[in-house]
Design a protein around this motif. Structure first.
Motif, PDB file in Angstrom:
ATOM      1  N   ILE A 213     -26.694 -16.403  -2.143  1.00 28.16           N
ATOM      2  CA  ILE A 213     -27.482 -17.113  -1.123  1.00 28.16           C
ATOM      3  C   ILE A 213     -26.554 -17.809  -0.123  1.00 28.16           C
ATOM      4  O   ILE A 213     -26.803 -17.805   1.093  1.00 28.16           O
ATOM      5  N   LYS A 214     -25.465 -18.375  -0.629  1.00 31.39           N
ATOM      6  CA  LYS A 214     -24.496 -19.023   0.264  1.00 31.39           C
ATOM      7  C   LYS A 214     -23.885 -17.993   1.212  1.00 31.39           C
ATOM      8  O   LYS A 214     -23.671 -18.274   2.400  1.00 31.39           O
ATOM      9  N   LYS A 215     -23.645 -16.783   0.705  1.00 35.03           N
ATOM     10  CA  LYS A 215     -23.083 -15.726   1.551  1.00 35.03           C
ATOM     11  C   LYS A 215     -24.102 -15.292   2.608  1.00 35.03           C
ATOM     12  O   LYS A 215     -23.732 -14.962   3.733  1.00 35.03           O
ATOM     13  N   VAL A 216     -25.370 -15.278   2.238  1.00 31.99           N
ATOM     14  CA  VAL A 216     -26.434 -14.987   3.214  1.00 31.99           C
ATOM     15  C   VAL A 216     -26.378 -16.006   4.346  1.00 31.99           C
ATOM     16  O   VAL A 216     -26.455 -15.654   5.535  1.00 31.99           O
ATOM     17  N   GLU A 217     -26.236 -17.276   3.980  1.00 33.15           N
ATOM     18  CA  GLU A 217     -26.218 -18.362   4.972  1.00 33.15           C
ATOM     19  C   GLU A 217     -25.005 -18.279   5.884  1.00 33.15           C
ATOM     20  O   GLU A 217     -25.090 -18.541   7.085  1.00 33.15           O
ATOM     21  N   THR A 218     -23.857 -17.898   5.331  1.00 34.47           N
ATOM     22  CA  THR A 218     -22.612 -17.896   6.121  1.00 34.47           C
ATOM     23  C   THR A 218     -22.428 -16.628   6.934  1.00 34.47           C
ATOM     24  O   THR A 218     -21.770 -16.654   7.979  1.00 34.47           O
ATOM     25  N   THR A 219     -23.015 -15.504   6.484  1.00 33.68           N
ATOM     26  CA  THR A 219     -22.810 -14.229   7.192  1.00 33.68           C
ATOM     27  C   THR A 219     -23.963 -13.837   8.098  1.00 33.68           C
ATOM     28  O   THR A 219     -23.784 -13.057   9.031  1.00 33.68           O
ATOM     29  N   GLY A 220     -25.160 -14.336   7.789  1.00 33.49           N
ATOM     30  CA  GLY A 220     -26.336 -13.919   8.542  1.00 33.49           C
ATOM     31  C   GLY A 220     -26.901 -12.597   8.082  1.00 33.49           C
ATOM     32  O   GLY A 220     -27.918 -12.122   8.605  1.00 33.49           O
ATOM     33  N   GLN A 221     -26.268 -11.968   7.096  1.00 29.74           N
ATOM     34  CA  GLN A 221     -26.780 -10.721   6.532  1.00 29.74           C
ATOM     35  C   GLN A 221     -27.879 -11.027   5.522  1.00 29.74           C
ATOM     36  O   GLN A 221     -27.973 -12.131   4.981  1.00 29.74           O
TER      37      GLN A 221
ATOM     38  N   SER B  42     -37.771 -24.234   2.596  1.00 31.41           N
ATOM     39  CA  SER B  42     -38.419 -23.065   3.191  1.00 31.41           C
ATOM     40  C   SER B  42     -37.434 -21.929   3.469  1.00 31.41           C
ATOM     41  O   SER B  42     -37.825 -20.773   3.554  1.00 31.41           O
ATOM     42  N   GLU B  43     -36.131 -22.265   3.611  1.00 33.32           N
ATOM     43  CA  GLU B  43     -35.135 -21.252   3.897  1.00 33.32           C
ATOM     44  C   GLU B  43     -34.582 -20.602   2.630  1.00 33.32           C
ATOM     45  O   GLU B  43     -33.809 -19.648   2.692  1.00 33.32           O
ATOM     46  N   ASP B  44     -34.947 -21.153   1.491  1.00 34.29           N
ATOM     47  CA  ASP B  44     -34.425 -20.645   0.228  1.00 34.29           C
ATOM     48  C   ASP B  44     -35.010 -19.255  -0.070  1.00 34.29           C
ATOM     49  O   ASP B  44     -36.103 -18.916   0.395  1.00 34.29           O
ATOM     50  N   ILE B  45     -34.277 -18.460  -0.846  1.00 35.88           N
ATOM     51  CA  ILE B  45     -34.755 -17.137  -1.255  1.00 35.88           C
ATOM     52  C   ILE B  45     -35.455 -17.283  -2.590  1.00 35.88           C
ATOM     53  O   ILE B  45     -34.833 -17.656  -3.589  1.00 35.88           O
ATOM     54  N   CYS B  46     -36.753 -17.002  -2.617  1.00 37.24           N
ATOM     55  CA  CYS B  46     -37.560 -17.313  -3.789  1.00 37.24           C
ATOM     56  C   CYS B  46     -38.569 -16.205  -4.087  1.00 37.24           C
ATOM     57  O   CYS B  46     -38.869 -15.364  -3.234  1.00 37.24           O
TER      58      CYS B  46
END
Length: 466
Positions: free
Chosen positions: A74-82, A189-193
C-alpha cells in the motif's frame, strides 16, 4: 527419508499423512520489491526437498503463496501512483523469472492473498463465532491467544509484547499483549480494503497462509499438510500464529513437520534492508549465471546460515566446472542408466535431511574416478553413456549439470565478443577449406589470446572461455 523437525529439534523419519504422497507449503514473498538472496535461499532449500522426495518416488504437491496485499504494498501504491495490481503483478513476474534462472521449479499451487479472501473471511468468522477471535471498536479483529492452551508450542518462545507479533501497532483494547491481528480495518477512504461481515478492511499477515492451506490441501483428522517450511525468521511469530489460528479453527494441527532454512549473511552480518546489505537476486544474476548461483547457495546445508562471499563463489564455480569438463569429455554419447551404487549413495545423502555436503563429495569422487577410468580407456563407450546418465541424475536431483557443456563454458562472454569469436572461427574454417594452414594456425593463436579455446568436432568447431 529423514528430516529435521524444527519443533522437536531433532531428525525424524518422514512418514506422510497419505501413503507415498508429500504435501509441502512454503511461505512465499510479499511482492512489493525485488527478490533478495534470502528469498533465493529459502526457495532453493525447499526445491531441493521437493526434488529429493520426487526422486525417492513420492508424489509431491508443493504450495507457495504470494502476499499481494500488505502495508508495504500500500505504501508503494502511495509513493508510485501505480495500482496495487500493477505493482504486485510486476514483482510476481520478476520473482518467477529469477527463481527460474536459478533452477527453482514452479510450485504446484501458487495462491495469492487477494484471491483467497473468501477463505480468509470464513476462517476469521469461524474464530469469531467460537469466541477465539474478537472485534474491537476500530473494526480490527484479534486472535485471543489465551484461548489456545498450545500457543507457544511451535517456537517455544512467546514474548509478552514482542514488536514482531503483528504488523500493526498494539492497542489498549487487546485482551492480551500477545494477541495478534487477523483482520485490519480500513484507516480511511484512501485505504485499500475489502468488505466482510465483521468490518471493511484487509487480512492480517498470519491468517493468509492458514486459510490458503485449508483451501488448497486435503489433510486428515490430525494434520492439514505434511511439511510447512520457510526461513528461520518466520518461526516466531508468523508460524506460531499460523499454527494457533489453524488449530483453533479446524481442530487439528496445521503441519506434521516444520522445516526452516538458515539466514543469509553478507560479510558476516545477517542480510537486512535496515543494514543496507540486502543483496537483490537480480544484481547477483547480472554478474553470475543462475546455475552457478544455485550451486553456490546450495553448497551449505539448508539449516546453516550462509555467508555470501565473492571469493567463495568463485571457488564454488571451479568445483562445478569440473563436472562440466567431465560432461564435455563424454559428449556426444547417449545416456544409458545411472550407476546403481552412485545413485544409491547420492539418494542416501539427500534422504538424510538433505545432506548436501556428503552429496557434493560423492559427486567430486565420481568425477575423479571417472576421469581416471577414461584416462586408462578413452574409448569406453559404456562408461561414457553411464556418466551422462549419472550427470542427468544429478541434474534431476540437485538441479545442476543439465547445460550443454560448451555453452556452460561460454558463460560470461558478452554478445560483442561472441560475435567476434564466431567471425574468427568462420575465417579459420575458410582458411582450412583453402588448405591455408598458416592462416588457420594464426587465427587459432588470436582466439587463444582472447582467452578462447576451440575444438574441432564432427558437429563443427566448438569454443569455450578458458
Amino acid at each position: 527419508m529423514y528430516i529435521y523437525d524444527s519443533i522437536k529439534k531433532t531428525k525424524v523419519p518422514f512418514e506422510p499423512i497419505h501413503p507415498n504422497k508429500a504435501t509441502i507449503y512454503v511461505c512465499g514473498p510479499t511482492v512489493y520489491d525485488d527478490a533478495h538472496l534470502g528469498h533465493a535461499r529459502s526457495s532453493l532449500a525447499f526445491d531441493l526437498l521437493s526434488r529429493t522426495l520426487k526422486t525417492l518416488g513420492y508424489e509431491v504437491t508443493l504450495g507457495k503463496n504470494f502476499t499481494d496485499i500488505d502495508d508495504k504494498i500500500i505504501k508503494k501504491v502511495e509513493t508510485t501512483g501505480q495500482s496495487m495490481e500493477e505493482i504486485t503483478a510486476y514483482y510476481i513476474e520478476r520473482y518467477q523469472e529469477e527463481m527460474n534462472a536459478i533452477g527453482v521449479q514452479r510450485a504446484d499451487i501458487e495462491p495469492k492473498a487477494t484471491e483467497s479472501l473468501q477463505a480468509i473471511e470464513a476462517m476469521v468468522q469461524n474464530l469469531i463465532d467460537k469466541d477465539i477471535a474478537y472485534v474491537i471498536d476500530s473494526g480490527d479483529v484479534y486472535f485471543d491467544t489465551s484461548k489456545d492452551p498450545a500457543y507457544g508450542n511451535i517456537s517455544h518462545r512467546v514474548a509478552e509484547d514482542d514488536v514482531a507479533q503483528s504488523r500493526v501497532a498494539h492497542t489498549s483494547q487487546k485482551r492480551n499483549p500477545k494477541d495478534f491481528a487477523l483482520w485490519k480495518a480500513c484507516k480511511g477512504s484512501e485505504d485499500i480494503c475489502f468488505d466482510t461481515a465483521f468490518s471493511r478492511g484487509r487480512p492480517g499477515w498470519h491468517i493468509e497462509c492458514s486459510a490458503m492451506i485449508e483451501k488448497h490441501f486435503t489433510g486428515n483428522d490430525e494434520y492439514s499438510i505434511d511439511i510447512h517450511g520457510g526461513g528461520a525468521d518466520l518461526l516466531f511469530p508468523h508460524h506460531e500464529n499460523e499454527a494457533a489460528q489453524s488449530r483453533c479453527s479446524t481442530g487439528h494441527e496445521l503441519a506434521k513437520y516444520w522445516m526452516h532454512n538458515g539466514f543469509v549473511q553478507i560479510d558476516g552480518e545477517k542480510m537486512s534492508k535496515s543494514l543496507g546489505n540486502s543483496f537483490f537476486l537480480k544484481d547477483a544474476l547480472n554478474i553470475y549465471d543462475g546455475e552457478v548461483l544455485r550451486y553456490y547457495l546450495n553448497s551449505v546445508h539448508y539449516r546453516n546460515d550462509f555467508n555470501f562471499s565473492q571469493e567463495e563463489l568463485e571457488l564454488s564455480k571451479k568445483r562445478l566446472d569440473k563436472l562440466y569438463r567431465l560432461k564435455k569429455r563424454v559428449t556426444p554419447s547417449k545416456a544409458s542408466v545411472a550407476n546403481k551404487k552412485f545413485k544409491e549413495a547420492l539418494l542416501n545423502a539427500m534422504a538424510d535431511d538433505l545432506n548436501i555436503s556428503v552429496a557434493l563429495s560423492i559427486i567430486d569422487e565420481l568425477i575423479a574416478t571417472t576421469n581416471d577410468a577414461l584416462d586408462a580407456n578413452p574409448k569406453d563407450k559404456g562408461l561414457k553413456k553411464e556418466t551422462l546418465a549419472n550427470i542427468a541424475l544429478i541434474d534431476e536431483l540437485l538441479g545442476f549439470g543439465g547445460k550443454e557443456p560448451f555453452s556452460y563454458f561460454q558463460i560470461g562472454v558478452d554478445d560483442a565478443l561472441k560475435e567476434k569469436i564466431e567471425a574468427l572461427i568462420e575465417q579459420r574454417n575458410e582458411a582450412k577449406r583453402n588448405k591455408d594452414f598458416a592462416t588457420s594456425d594464426a587465427l587459432r593463436d588470436t582466439l587463444t589470446t582472447l582467452g578462447i579455446g576451440i575444438m574441432d568436432t564432427a558437429e563443427g568447431t566448438l569454443w569455450e572461455k578458458v
